[in-house]
Design an enzyme around this catalytic site. Structure first.
Site: not given
Length: 537
Positions: A268, A345, A379
């Site tokens: 990331e 995300k 993440c």
């Protein structure tokens, strides 16, 4: 001299590129009713590609059917549509199931005279015979029941009269003519089907080439479907220009390709080093705009490397200002066929929201690759179980988790959750994180990572559920071969079978912005509005 013209009607296995056409077909067959989402149809095809068929007339999709393999206990016990189909995705398919279960059938109402429904059923029967299955079970709707309700003594009496030829039902009569036998009535199979009063005819076709008294011996072949995965644990370092950044990335792509890896994943925010050669300190908004300016060059270079090195590249994530002005954290995925895909995300962390004003995305879908469908959870997204479940429902067997954590505490949150996602979804999870620090660049003060390739915890896999892991906080490339066939075995015959054993009678996940629940598929009834094809399973 003989000449031949192109065939106008054909039936073939459905593929993911058919999804949009299938959805358009469903809209024609079920006018005015909520349709499947693309994610649901992708799941049906990806979860059992051999069991989904399309009929094409003049290269236009005019018929579609979906099936899965299930155990005798599941097929013959009482059930409803949502429970047995995993809310339409077909995730309860079992490679060890001895029966086919048909749960979607749609035929363009304008082409009923071409016997498309019959052709699709013939494909199902041929599949059952090829696989030595015991037969096919379906739940067929009874669209004539509501009209005849006052003349019969309930849905079972109605079915008995249709079977005896005293009443004709558009769907059930077709099924009986197609050699299906009634088992009884599944009451409340799909309450939305007003014409059937929510009920369905439980029907079976028995494979004449299989001895019905012979105990089933359905074992999943322990074959090899090998995929080589590489995860790059990347050192954050200052670079002199964009070309210097690309050289650092290309080095690891080259090494992974030399080892003939199928995938390489980067961490990331792996593009933040592009801010290291700025001559003045940028505030967060200026930094985002600067990074956004690199996006076209970044995707071009990722595509070049994917093609040149014949490898699929999961490009970590890259903060980007979208066309609507929102700032999003996006993974750019470059496949070795030259295509580029994106995954936003979904959940920005509090830190990202505060310092970067990053907004969460609203779309999460699998990416079709030459090694099958994959998913990306950036993440924090790995800490939300429902996201991984959505990807696996669509057929993902590998989930990539690029992450960026500054402390061991943060890392362990991602690590424990990634391992849980591998176990509960019976899939592989690949983690990739940053190490080191990058002075004068926000969010890169310190980094902690131990990248890993994680597996379910069962007999075919590594003892600790870890196929490979890197040393903490050292720049390196970690690789492992994984066998996708082991996942099929685990889901069908494993010590635990998390996907199949979900309680769909109690709960399911519904994606609000693109609802998957509402269209009532064929496996049986369809909501009020009519089913214009033969229907049923």
């Amino acid at each position: 001299m003989t000449t031949a013209t192109q065939k106008r009607l054909e039936v073939r296995p459905a593929v993911p590129t058919d999804v949009r056409a299938i959805i358009r077909l469903i809209a024609r067959v079920y006018p005015g009713l909520p349709n499947y989402s693309p994610a649901t149809v992708r799941g049906q095809i990806n979860n059992f590609p051999d069991g989904c068929f399309v009929a094409l007339y003049d290269n236009k999709v005019v018929g579609y059917c979906a099936t899965m393999r299930v155990s005798k206990g599941m097929a013959f016990a009482w059930h409803d549509w949502e429970e047995i189909t995993a809310n339409g995705f077909g995730t309860r398919h079992s490679a060890a199931g001895e029966w086919l279960y048909g749960y979607e059938m749609a035929v363009d109402p304008k082409l009923r005279g071409l016997r498309i429904g019959q052709r699709l059923y013939d494909e199902r029967k041929e599949l059952a015979e090829q696989l030595d299955l015991h037969g096919i079970v379906i739940a067929g709707r009874m669209p004539g029941y509501l009209r005849a309700k006052r003349k019969v003594e309930g849905p079972k009496d109605y079915l008995d009269k249709v079977a005896a030829g005293k009443i004709r039902d558009q769907v059930v009569s077709f099924q009986l003519k197609n050699q299906f036998e009634p088992l009884g009535v599944l009451e409340n199979y799909l309450p939305e089907d007003k014409q059937s009063d929510g009920h369905a005819a439980h029907l079976v076709w028995r494979n004449p080439y299989v001895d019905p008294d012979e105990a089933p011996e359905m074992r999943v072949p322990r074959g090899v479907e090998s995929v080589r995965l590489a995860t790059c644990q990347l050192q954050a370092r200052a670079v002199e220009d964009f070309e210097g950044f690309v050289r650092n990335i290309e080095y690891f792509v080259d090494v992974a390709a030399d080892y003939r890896s199928d995938f390489i994943v980067f961490p990331e925010l792996f593009t933040l080093p592009l801010l290291s050669f700025e001559t003045k300190k940028l505030n967060p908004m200026e930094a985002i705009d600067k990074l956004t300016s690199y996006t076209p060059r970044l995707t071009k270079e990722l595509t070049r490397m994917a093609l040149q090195y014949n490898i699929n590249i999961i490009g970590g994530s890259h903060p980007t200002r979208a066309d609507d002005g929102d700032i999003q954290n996006i993974a750019y995925v470059a496949l070795r066929d030259g295509s580029v895909h994106t995954q936003e995300k979904i959940h920005p962390t509090p830190n990202e929201s505060f310092w970067w004003n990053i907004k969460g995305g609203d779309s999460l879908d699998v990416i079709q690759t030459d090694c099958g469908p994959i998913g990306v959870l950036i993440c924090y997204d790995s800490e939300f179980p429902e996201l991984a479940r959505r990807l696996v429902d669509q057929g993902a067997r590998i989930i990539f988790v690029p992450f960026c954590t500054d402390s061991r505490l943060g890392y362990m949150r991602v690590r424990y959750c990634a391992q849980a996602r591998a176990i509960e979804n019976q899939c592989y999870v690949v983690m990739s994180g940053n190490v080191g620090n990058l002075p004068n660049v926000d969010n890169m003060d310190i980094q902690y990572a131990q990248s890993a390739i994680l597996t379910p915890c069962d007999l075919p896999f590594a003892r600790d559920g870890i196929a490979a892991e890197s040393t903490e906080n050292v720049e390196t490339l970690t690789m492992a071969d994984v066998n996708l066939a082991d996942l099929s075995w685990a889901r069908a015959e494993g010590t635990v079978r998390n996907l199949r054993d979900r309680r769909f009678d109690l709960y399911h996940i519904e994606w609000d912005s693109n609802p998957d629940h509402g269209h009532a598929p064929s496996g049986g009834p369809v909501p009020a509005g009519g089913h214009n094809s033969p229907g049923g399973g």
